[in-house]
Design a protein around this motif. Structure first.
Motif, PDB file in Angstrom:
ATOM      1  N   THR A 186      -9.758   7.074   0.365  1.00 17.10           N
ATOM      2  CA  THR A 186     -11.204   6.857   0.190  1.00 17.10           C
ATOM      3  C   THR A 186     -11.616   5.588   0.927  1.00 17.10           C
ATOM      4  N   PRO A 205     -10.259   8.826   5.568  1.00 16.60           N
ATOM      5  CA  PRO A 205     -10.634   8.568   4.172  1.00 16.60           C
ATOM      6  C   PRO A 205     -12.000   9.197   3.856  1.00 16.60           C
ATOM      7  N   PRO A 237      -4.717   5.379   2.802  1.00 15.43           N
ATOM      8  CA  PRO A 237      -5.961   5.357   2.015  1.00 15.43           C
ATOM      9  C   PRO A 237      -6.697   6.681   2.083  1.00 15.43           C
ATOM     10  N   GLU A 295     -10.267   2.546  -0.871  1.00 12.01           N
ATOM     11  CA  GLU A 295      -8.827   2.349  -0.621  1.00 12.01           C
ATOM     12  C   GLU A 295      -8.585   1.827   0.795  1.00 12.01           C
ATOM     13  N   THR A 341      -9.435  -1.900   0.824  1.00  8.98           N
ATOM     14  CA  THR A 341      -8.432  -2.625   0.038  1.00  8.98           C
ATOM     15  C   THR A 341      -7.145  -2.760   0.863  1.00  8.98           C
ATOM     16  N   ALA A 342      -6.800  -1.664   1.537  1.00 10.65           N
ATOM     17  CA  ALA A 342      -5.593  -1.687   2.372  1.00 10.65           C
ATOM     18  C   ALA A 342      -5.736  -2.708   3.499  1.00 10.65           C
ATOM     19  N   VAL A 384       0.878  -1.184   0.000  1.00 10.92           N
ATOM     20  CA  VAL A 384       0.000   0.000   0.000  1.00 10.92           C
ATOM     21  C   VAL A 384       0.906   1.222   0.000  1.00 10.92           C
ATOM     22  N   LYS A 396      -5.075  -6.112   2.074  1.00 11.17           N
ATOM     23  CA  LYS A 396      -3.651  -6.311   1.758  1.00 11.17           C
ATOM     24  C   LYS A 396      -2.820  -6.488   3.030  1.00 11.17           C
TER      25      LYS A 396
END
Lengths: 295, 421
Positions: free
Chosen positions: B172, B292, B170, B175, B178-179, B166, B182
């Motif tokens: 948003t 975010p 993030p 994001e 998603t982070a 990443v 991950k």
């Protein structure tokens, strides 16, 4: 073999006892840990470098910012004469005063209800017992308003007077006093003794076990009393130990550096009760047996 | 045994009821008693914050020889109950500081002075309107003016984010989640945690604002919590716990970040002060960013403290003058310096332009400055104080009982409408 079996049977009890000792040990050991050790991961069970910094930190200077240096317990509350000791003194004085006075008041009430030909004494006793069923929180607001109107807020009378009427103590002492033969009281009256003299010279000495048991319960309850002092205390100098401890804990808990100070305060707060319990253990267990109180 | 907080809450309720019979109309400006004024100031917060405020009060005395102010700390846990007893019994401190909503609450009880009678127009001008709106009663009274602010900040460990692939914090919702995935895949056990009102309405409110929703209409006549934006916010907020493993219990953010158990945290700005001193191994390893954004852009709750004068004080003018003086450059500078020196904490003045002088890293200052552009305080609408806990319960049901967000929000709206009257 039989002894070993007995020990094994008791093992769960030992373990249960240990679970109660561990938090106390953790508190005591944390009070002597230097600040860096408080946040060590994994934590240390025995202080590697014991220190009294939590009580008094020589390196602390209010005007200089330094990581991991916090004011010791006795360096706090600069506006309170005596600092933390003042809170302990308040607690000690209030607990002692309430214990002595409430036992005297309750013993007088018990004497009147058991040894005097008081009209309606059964009804009075029922009312006293019935009052035990009212949660004490219900009386909190009326008591507060009365104390305020008497201008006793933030004062020792505000602490002490509302705590003097204790229905359970009256109930307990009445039960015990009933076991004292009425003949003793009658004999004293025949000898010309007045009621107060009979109460003090004849009955009270025989009440010692019951008074000792109740004294222990009252002292411990008052030493730990929190909510009433919280609402009537308006100035730091009048705070008792639980109020001071609560504030210390609530206002500094976010910073792990203060944990040793909080633990030092907790240790000092709990020590008197531990010493008191150890000294009067016999009376304490006897009191539980006499009153039928269960844990 | 009842918990102390429960007892304090019960006491507060009882005293509120008792207060109804003991309060009068004490909010109009009174004539100051003659002679030098000795004022008692209950400052809600830590001992260190009270000590810092005492330095400011001592400076005020140098400027106003006839006014002496003694500052005393009261803890957040018990502060509400204590101020309530003072307000209802007309006895206690002359000045208090406390939660942003306390002013309206105690002011409406008759316990605090309406500072409009003492010209607080300059303070109003200097404060962000969203914050000023929160402390103004629906009738326009100002019982306490903002004293300091607490903002939501996004904390993260750049090294852990990089390791997980990443590249940047993030920006948003998409994001963010998603982070989380991950980071989880890279071995961080709990990628995201939440602090400050954990699993209650406060962090949910951030999502609400980011989704474009609100709790009430601007004029406080309508409850708007059951909007489509609120449904989206609630679903996203609930997914944090259901899908992305955000703990529902309060956690030690600093310790978790230090150990690498957490990589990101949404928490209060006051946490920043404790990281380096409380977790020395974390020094230099953490950064901050604004929260975010959602479909409607940025949005964040702002909390903090108000400071006001009690209605029964014998020196209302002196008390109000000191309250206003806390907005001066000199007072803010003293508080910024002393709060940091004594407790390592960050003092965020309600005057945003003075943030540049705060004791914080450039990164944190920038984060706070950006966040300030999109903050909203607690609603000032009638009944919100009593509705907040009920709203939290309905939101929690979405996570705990898989309740439908629409149904939960409709129930919350009904409660709020009932309390709105």
């Amino acid at each position: 073999m039989t002894r070993l079996k007995g020990e094994l049977i008791r093992l769960p009890l030992y373990l249960a006892g240990l679970t109660m000792l561990v938090p106390f040990y953790w508190m005591a050991s944390a009070a002597f840990k230097p600040v860096p050790e408080l946040t060590r991961n994994p934590p240390s069970f025995v202080p590697g470098d014991p220190t009294l910094d939590a009580f008094h930190e020589p390196a602390w200077d209010p005007g200089v910012r330094a990581d991991q240096v916090v004011a010791g317990l006795f360096q706090r509350y600069p506006d309170v004469p005596g600092g933390f000791l003042r809170f302990m003194g308040n607690s000690l004085f209030v607990a002692a005063a309430i214990t002595v006075l409430s036992l005297l008041v309750a013993a007088l009430a018990a004497y009147a209800l058991t040894k005097m030909d008081l009209p309606g004494r059964r009804v009075i006793f029922v009312v006293v017992v019935a009052s035990m069923m009212i949660p004490w929180q219900v009386t909190l607001v009326p008591n507060y308003l009365i104390v305020r109107n008497l201008e006793w807020l933030n004062s020792y009378p505000g602490y002490i007077v509302p705590a003097l009427a204790k229905a359970f103590v009256v109930f307990f002492l009445v039960q015990y006093m009933r076991s004292i033969p009425d003949d003793l009281v009658h004999a004293a009256r025949v000898d010309g003794a007045g009621e107060f003299r009979i109460w003090w010279r004849v009955v009270m000495p025989l009440m010692r076990p019951a008074l000792a048991a109740m004294a222990i319960f009252v002292v411990l309850a008052e030493w730990n009393n929190f909510l009433w002092p919280l609402i009537i205390v308006q100035d730091d100098t009048m705070a008792n130990v639980p109020v001071a401890l609560s504030r210390l804990n609530a206002s500094n808990a976010f910073n792990p550096n203060n944990m040793a100070v909080i633990m030092a305060a907790s240790l000092l707060t709990s020590l008197p009760t531990v010493i008191f319990f150890l000294a009067f253990q016999k009376h304490f267990t006897r009191g539980i047996a006499l009153s039928g109180i269960k844990g | 045994m009842m918990h102390r907080r429960t007892l304090a809450a019960a006491l507060a309720t009882m005293l509120l009821a008792a207060g109804c019979t003991t309060t009068g109309t004490g909010t109009t400006p009174r004539q100051d008693a003659e002679g030098p004024a000795e004022l008692l100031f209950w400052n809600t917060g830590s001992d260190e914050q009270a000590a810092a405020m005492q330095v400011a009060a001592d400076r005020y005395k140098e400027l106003h020889q006839d006014v002496t102010i003694k500052v005393q700390a009261i803890a957040w846990d018990d502060g509400h109950a204590k101020v309530l007893t003072a307000a209802t019994s007309r006895s206690g401190p002359d000045i208090v500081s406390g939660g942003l909503s306390w002013g309206i609450e105690f002011g409406e009880l008759g316990g605090m002075i309406d500072l409009n009678g003492y010209d607080v127009s300059q303070a109003k001008q200097q404060t962000r309107p969203e914050l000023w709106n929160s402390i103004t009663s629906p009738g326009g009274a100002v019982y306490g003016i903002p004293m300091d602010m607490t903002l939501y900040v996004f904390y993260y460990r750049p090294d852990l984010l990089q390791k997980a692939g990443v590249g940047a914090p993030p920006a948003t919702w998409a994001e963010l989640f998603t982070a989380v995935d991950k980071l989880k895949a890279s071995g961080v056990p709990t990628p995201l945690v939440e602090e400050w009102g954990t699993f209650e309405w406060l962090p949910w409110f951030n999502y609400l604002k980011q989704a474009g929703g609100s709790l009430y209409s601007d004029d406080c006549t309508q409850v708007t919590i059951n909007s489509e934006q609120a449904v989206l916010a609630t679903t996203t907020w609930a997914d944090q716990y259901r899908k992305y493993g955000v703990p529902k219990a309060t956690v030690d953010v600093g310790a978790g970040l230090a150990k690498g158990e957490y990589a990101m945290a949404i928490g209060a700005s006051y946490l920043a002060g404790g990281f380096d001193s409380g977790q020395p191994e974390l020094k230099g390893k953490w950064q901050t960013a604004p929260l975010p954004t959602g479909p409607a852009g940025a949005g964040s709750f702002v909390g903090g403290k108000i400071v006001g004068a009690m209605s029964y004080t014998e020196h209302p003018q002196a008390a109000a003058d000191f309250v206003k003086w806390l907005y001066t450059d000199e007072a803010v500078e003293i508080l910024q310096r002393e709060v940091f020196t004594r407790g390592g904490e960050l003092y965020i003045s309600p005057r945003p332009e003075l943030l540049a002088k705060a004791n914080a890293s450039d990164n944190l200052r920038q984060t706070l400055q950006t966040t300030l552009n999109s903050v909203t305080g607690p609603p000032n609408c009638k009944g919100w104080e009593t509705s907040g806990a009920e709203v939290s319960k309905r939101l929690q049901a979405v996570v705990n009982d898989n309740a439908d967000p629409r149904t939960a929000l409709a129930e919350a709206a009904a409660v709020m409408q009932g309390n709105l009257g």
